[in-house]
Design an enzyme around this catalytic site. Structure first.
Site, mmCIF file in Angstrom:
data_model
loop_
_atom_site.group_PDB
_atom_site.id
_atom_site.type_symbol
_atom_site.label_atom_id
_atom_site.label_comp_id
_atom_site.label_asym_id
_atom_site.label_seq_id
_atom_site.Cartn_x
_atom_site.Cartn_y
_atom_site.Cartn_z
ATOM 1 N N ILE A 118 0.245 6.518 4.044
ATOM 2 C CA ILE A 118 1.358 6.338 5.300
ATOM 3 C C ILE A 118 2.393 5.569 4.740
ATOM 4 O O ILE A 118 3.506 5.799 4.747
ATOM 5 C CB ILE A 118 0.530 5.875 6.297
ATOM 6 N N GLY A 178 1.162 -1.070 0.212
ATOM 7 C CA GLY A 178 0.217 0.597 0.229
ATOM 8 C C GLY A 178 0.709 1.193 -0.516
ATOM 9 O O GLY A 178 0.912 2.490 0.499
ATOM 10 N N ALA A 179 1.852 1.149 -0.963
ATOM 11 C CA ALA A 179 2.902 2.587 -0.922
ATOM 12 C C ALA A 179 2.865 3.391 -1.611
ATOM 13 O O ALA A 179 3.045 4.933 -2.454
ATOM 14 C CB ALA A 179 4.809 1.515 -0.482
ATOM 15 N N TYR A 237 -13.916 -3.017 10.755
ATOM 16 C CA TYR A 237 -13.278 -3.119 10.825
ATOM 17 C C TYR A 237 -11.642 -2.934 12.040
ATOM 18 O O TYR A 237 -10.798 -3.357 11.948
ATOM 19 C CB TYR A 237 -12.849 -0.907 9.907
#
Length: 283
Positions: free
Chosen positions: A92, A87-88, A244
């Site tokens: 973040i 998830g780059a 979540y």
């Protein structure tokens, strides 16, 4: 060929006292502090006496500092180390990749959208002077367990080693939806797929001089009423917020149990320290 250890690359976070941390916060965030106090000035214009506005401004600063969590002030280098960040392509994950690259690491950005990942990597390169590190982008779609397996197959073929795995990618508060594997979206993306990725890469991580696994969790794990193992897929009842929170608790449980098992196998906890980051992440 085995690479030599770089002294200090696994330095522990240098967390000082609250007062010291606040001092660094003031030093590094003057622009944001100025913005907050501009808000205070505006409040002063419409508030009398001014004490409530001053207290509000101070409370906002303290709250922001608290929610920011711990800070890492070490300048330890990561030369010669390979780090995988999921998830780059933004948020973040991208900032994590930036900091690792700044320290000289070989950073692999694992992203669902390769084009966005390349844009993120180019932005990191353009924003920093030469660091001795490198950036590469590989496709990884956590909504597909087959994609995870294909990613690992490609990674093992192209990368000789892996020193750090950062499971950062995730989804938050999504409506009920099933993946192609038949699992609820958040359950798979936030837990099942990172679990599979970690297990498939475990041999490479164990072979590293000082392997590390970091699971990005969330303060939301405090708000779960407990995991209902009879309804893991959310098919009986579903609430996106609760789901979540449950998946973030699963991240912590996985990190804790994996750390315990690795400690038993290796005689000491080689990869458990820093395995959990209980900070709010929305990526």
């Amino acid at each position: 060929m085995p690479h030599e250890r770089t002294p200090g690359w696994v330095a522990e976070p240098q967390l000082g006292s609250w007062a010291e941390d606040m001092g660094k916060f003031v030093e590094q965030d003057l622009t944001k502090i100025a913005a907050v106090y501009c808000l205070v000035v505006i409040l002063l214009l419409f508030s009398w006496p001014p004490v409530p506005a001053v207290l509000l401004g101070t409370a906002l600063l303290v709250l922001r500092r608290y929610l920011a969590g711990g800070r890492y002030f070490s300048e330890a280098r990561l030369d010669g180390r390979t780090v995988l960040v999921t998830g780059a392509s933004g948020g973040i994950g991208q900032e994590t990749a930036r900091q690792l690259y700044r320290r000289g690491a070989r950073v692999v950005l694992a992203c669902r959208d390769v084009s966005k990942g390349r844009v993120a990597a180019n932005g990191i390169r353009l924003g920093l002077p030469p660091t001795g590190g490198s950036l590469s982008v590989k496709r990884l779609d956590l909504t597909s367990l087959n994609s995870v397996r294909e990613f690992v197959k490609d990674f093992n073929h192209t990368e000789q080693s892996l020193d750090v795995l950062i499971n950062n990618a995730g989804v938050m508060w999504r409506p009920f939806e099933k993946t192609e594997d038949g699992f609820e979206l958040a359950f798979q993306v936030n837990h099942l797929a990172p679990f599979l990725l970690t297990i498939l890469l475990l041999d490479k991580l164990k072979a590293a001089p000082q392997g590390r696994i970091i699971n990005v969790s969330s303060m939301a794990n405090y708000f779960t009423n407990g995991i209902n193992f009879a309804n893991l897929n959310g098919e009986e009842t579903f609430n996106s917020s609760s789901q979540y929170s449950n998946t973030k608790l699963m991240n912590i449980a996985f990190a804790s149990e994996l750390s315990r098992r690795l400690a038993l196998l290796g005689g000491r906890d080689r990869m458990g320290r820093g395995a959990q980051r209980r900070e709010e992440r929305n990526t």
